[in-house]
Write a protein that holds these residues in place. Structure first.
Motif, PDB file in Angstrom:
ATOM      1  N   GLN A  20      15.055  33.321 215.785  1.00  0.00           N
ATOM      2  CA  GLN A  20      16.046  34.336 216.143  1.00  0.00           C
ATOM      3  C   GLN A  20      16.720  33.943 217.455  1.00  0.00           C
ATOM      4  O   GLN A  20      16.044  33.709 218.458  1.00  0.00           O
ATOM      5  CB  GLN A  20      15.387  35.710 216.306  1.00  0.00           C
ATOM      6  N   VAL A  22      19.841  35.035 220.131  1.00  0.00           N
ATOM      7  CA  VAL A  22      20.920  35.874 220.643  1.00  0.00           C
ATOM      8  C   VAL A  22      21.801  34.949 221.469  1.00  0.00           C
ATOM      9  O   VAL A  22      21.376  34.440 222.513  1.00  0.00           O
ATOM     10  CB  VAL A  22      20.379  37.034 221.498  1.00  0.00           C
ATOM     11  N   CYS A  38      24.307  37.181 216.948  1.00  0.00           N
ATOM     12  CA  CYS A  38      22.878  37.108 216.640  1.00  0.00           C
ATOM     13  C   CYS A  38      22.665  36.264 215.392  1.00  0.00           C
ATOM     14  O   CYS A  38      23.361  36.463 214.383  1.00  0.00           O
ATOM     15  CB  CYS A  38      22.297  38.504 216.417  1.00  0.00           C
ATOM     16  N   GLU A  40      19.668  34.518 212.685  1.00  0.00           N
ATOM     17  CA  GLU A  40      18.330  34.305 212.156  1.00  0.00           C
ATOM     18  C   GLU A  40      18.428  33.066 211.292  1.00  0.00           C
ATOM     19  O   GLU A  40      19.034  33.082 210.229  1.00  0.00           O
ATOM     20  CB  GLU A  40      17.845  35.504 211.360  1.00  0.00           C
ATOM     21  N   LYS A  44      24.294  34.525 210.475  1.00  0.00           N
ATOM     22  CA  LYS A  44      24.752  35.484 211.475  1.00  0.00           C
ATOM     23  C   LYS A  44      24.389  36.878 210.993  1.00  0.00           C
ATOM     24  O   LYS A  44      24.693  37.260 209.866  1.00  0.00           O
ATOM     25  CB  LYS A  44      26.267  35.363 211.666  1.00  0.00           C
ATOM     26  N   ILE A 193      20.210  45.218 218.139  1.00  0.00           N
ATOM     27  CA  ILE A 193      19.482  44.005 218.504  1.00  0.00           C
ATOM     28  C   ILE A 193      17.995  44.291 218.674  1.00  0.00           C
ATOM     29  O   ILE A 193      17.145  43.545 218.179  1.00  0.00           O
ATOM     30  CB  ILE A 193      20.075  43.394 219.792  1.00  0.00           C
ATOM     31  N   TRP A 196      16.189  44.595 215.452  1.00  0.00           N
ATOM     32  CA  TRP A 196      16.146  43.340 214.691  1.00  0.00           C
ATOM     33  C   TRP A 196      15.124  42.351 215.236  1.00  0.00           C
ATOM     34  O   TRP A 196      14.486  41.621 214.472  1.00  0.00           O
ATOM     35  CB  TRP A 196      17.538  42.725 214.696  1.00  0.00           C
ATOM     36  N   LEU A 197      14.929  42.315 216.538  1.00  0.00           N
ATOM     37  CA  LEU A 197      14.047  41.330 217.151  1.00  0.00           C
ATOM     38  C   LEU A 197      12.620  41.434 216.628  1.00  0.00           C
ATOM     39  O   LEU A 197      12.098  42.520 216.407  1.00  0.00           O
ATOM     40  CB  LEU A 197      14.041  41.500 218.674  1.00  0.00           C
ATOM     41  N   PRO A 203      12.075  35.116 219.432  1.00  0.00           N
ATOM     42  CA  PRO A 203      13.473  35.329 219.800  1.00  0.00           C
ATOM     43  C   PRO A 203      13.827  34.796 221.187  1.00  0.00           C
ATOM     44  O   PRO A 203      13.015  34.856 222.112  1.00  0.00           O
ATOM     45  CB  PRO A 203      13.612  36.857 219.748  1.00  0.00           C
TER      46      PRO A 203
END
Length: 230
Positions: A20, A22, A38, A40, A44, A193, A196-197, A203
């Motif tokens: 991950q 950012v 962002c 993964e 995007k 965000i 999602w982390l 991350p």
């Protein structure tokens, strides 16, 4: 006492294997605003976001050895109102809610939780419960919403004296309002965000001026489709 996630949480993480990312890209080192994406893997995750940086732009962080600094480019120091440029682990989420269901370690910003920015303190750049004798610090529970939801950036992990402390991603004071060194954005975007982390996906924050795009692409080829790096 709560030891700081800023120092200890990600020492074992190999940054370049992160799943991950950012990504924050500013036009140059003097920019107080930037764009954020962002990722993964190579996907995007959200629409591009607008963020605020330090009032005086960017300064190369204490852990920015991956990048070649030009002689006229500033380093990040305590009180310079610059956000750090470089690559940093994201180690925890903090906020005003007593409990959370995030996929990251969570710090409840209770009344006496502080982050120490006194360069002479043994707790410099640590989040701790106030002992009563700290000379310079900031409360993690503010009188506004800026820390209602935030993300701990593992900047200056070795607590190098004077190289900057207490770096977070958090809610902006107002749209297009620069910070004193953090990266801020709308409450809507920080919540996206934070939700999602995932700690299991190591991350990281990659925060750079546009000129460093080629170097970032070499380190993270999965970002080849990023509009911000073109």
């Amino acid at each position: 006492m709560i030891k700081s996630f800023l120092i200890t949480a990600s020492l074992s993480i190999f940054l370049f294997s992160s799943q991950q990312i950012v990504l924050v890209v500013a036009n140059d080192m003097n920019s107080s605003s930037a764009k954020l994406e962002c990722y993964e893997g190579s996907n995007k995750v959200f629409e591009t976001m607008s963020v605020n940086l330090g009032k005086n732009g960017l300064g190369w962080g204490a852990e920015s050895r991956e990048f070649q600094k030009k002689p006229d480019e500033a380093l990040k120091y305590e009180g310079d109102k610059k956000a750090p440029a470089g690559i940093f682990s994201l180690s925890a989420i903090f906020g005003y809610a007593p409990k959370s269901n995030y996929k990251m370690p969570y710090l409840y910003a209770e009344k006496n939780l502080i982050c120490v920015d006194d360069t002479n303190s043994n707790f410099y750049n640590q989040i701790i419960m106030a002992q009563g004798d700290e000379k310079s610090f900031e409360y993690m529970k503010r009188n506004d919403v800026q820390y209602k939801t935030g993300i701990v950036v593992d900047y200056n992990k070795k607590s190098a004296r004077g190289r900057g402390s207490c770096i977070f991603m958090h809610i902006e004071r107002a749209p297009k309002s620069p910070t004193v060194g953090c990266t801020s954005m709308s409450e809507k975007d920080i919540k996206k965000i934070a939700g999602w982390l995932d700690k299991k996906k190591d991350p990281i924050l990659v925060q750079i001026p546009k000129k460093s795009s080629k170097k970032v692409l070499k380190l993270y080829p999965q970002l080849k489709n990023s509009e911000l790096l073109k």
